[in-house]
Design an enzyme around this catalytic site. Sequence first.
Site, PDB file in Angstrom:
ATOM      1  N   ASP A   1       0.927  -1.210   0.061  1.00  0.00           N
ATOM      2  CA  ASP A   1      -0.082   0.058   0.007  1.00  0.00           C
ATOM      3  C   ASP A   1       0.845   1.246   0.005  1.00  0.00           C
ATOM      4  O   ASP A   1       2.252   1.110   0.522  1.00  0.00           O
ATOM      5  CB  ASP A   1      -1.024   0.023   1.329  1.00  0.00           C
ATOM      6  CG  ASP A   1      -1.739   1.339   1.411  1.00  0.00           C
ATOM      7  OD1 ASP A   1      -2.431   1.746   0.406  1.00  0.00           O
ATOM      8  OD2 ASP A   1      -1.609   1.874   2.481  1.00  0.00           O
TER       9      ASP A   1
ATOM     10  N   ASP B   1      -0.281   5.058   0.910  1.00  0.00           N
ATOM     11  CA  ASP B   1      -0.481   6.165   1.812  1.00  0.00           C
ATOM     12  C   ASP B   1      -0.473   5.576   3.178  1.00  0.00           C
ATOM     13  O   ASP B   1      -1.093   4.652   3.625  1.00  0.00           O
ATOM     14  CB  ASP B   1      -2.001   6.942   1.458  1.00  0.00           C
ATOM     15  CG  ASP B   1      -1.807   7.580   0.314  1.00  0.00           C
ATOM     16  OD1 ASP B   1      -0.871   7.645  -0.337  1.00  0.00           O
ATOM     17  OD2 ASP B   1      -2.814   7.583  -0.198  1.00  0.00           O
TER      18      ASP B   1
END
Length: 274
Positions: free
Chosen positions: A28, A30
């Site tokens: 991922d 953020d």
Amino acid sequence: MDVEPPVAAALARELTVPPDPTAAAFFDLDNTILRGASIFYFARELYRRDFFTVRDLAQMAWMQARFKALGEKMEHVHLIRERALSFVEGHTVDEITAIGEDVYDEVIKDKIWPGTQALAQLHLDEGQRVWLVTATPIEMADTIARRLGLSGALGTVAERVDGVYTGRLVGDPLHGKAKADAVRALAEHEGLDLTRCSAYSDSANDIPLLELVGRPCAINPDARLRAHAKAHGWRVRDYRTGRKAAKVGVPALAGVGAAAGGVVAGAALRRKHH
């Protein structure tokens, strides 16, 4: 003394890690690789270039502050993303891609978590491919993946016609179960053994992705993901000071909100003086 060419070639072969075709790692973006929300940094640059108003940026800055303090609240991230899409409507892909390159150079490269970047590099050093898997627009995700030396990126796709953005999405944002579905499809296409693969995220929204692989890891986890990881014996890595996501309260958020106001004011001043 110089090394003879045949000897140098032999040394190079010894130092080259053979590809590992059935294992990969999925990260991922953020709050996992990057401190904060990449779409906010992108939107802030659009503001600096007069794509929208200080009021728009103020609202997005507050959402960004909450995001960094409390973790991923997808209704906020979706709102930022939808607004950014509306602001790029009518602009060319080349223009927006160039802005993304500037955002990386001016902001994002200094907000990469060194610990997470080191984890990604470990997978690369073992001959594995490493992908970003993010709801961030694919142009921004591709730029970040390329700059970090990763294998590629899966991201949200904005519709374009003849190289110009329409302001609409192609399909849904790459979020939650959609991430797991995208990784499953990629694994089938690339011949990956998901039981040998790793995945990393900060958010409980990505539990479907983390459960898909044999080696899940929670990075800078929100409270729900931390509890889930503990209950299931998953690895946890936290590169933040003070484990803010588990401890932050309303008084802390008030301070973060003031900081967000400072971000808006600073951006306005910078634009005024350009």
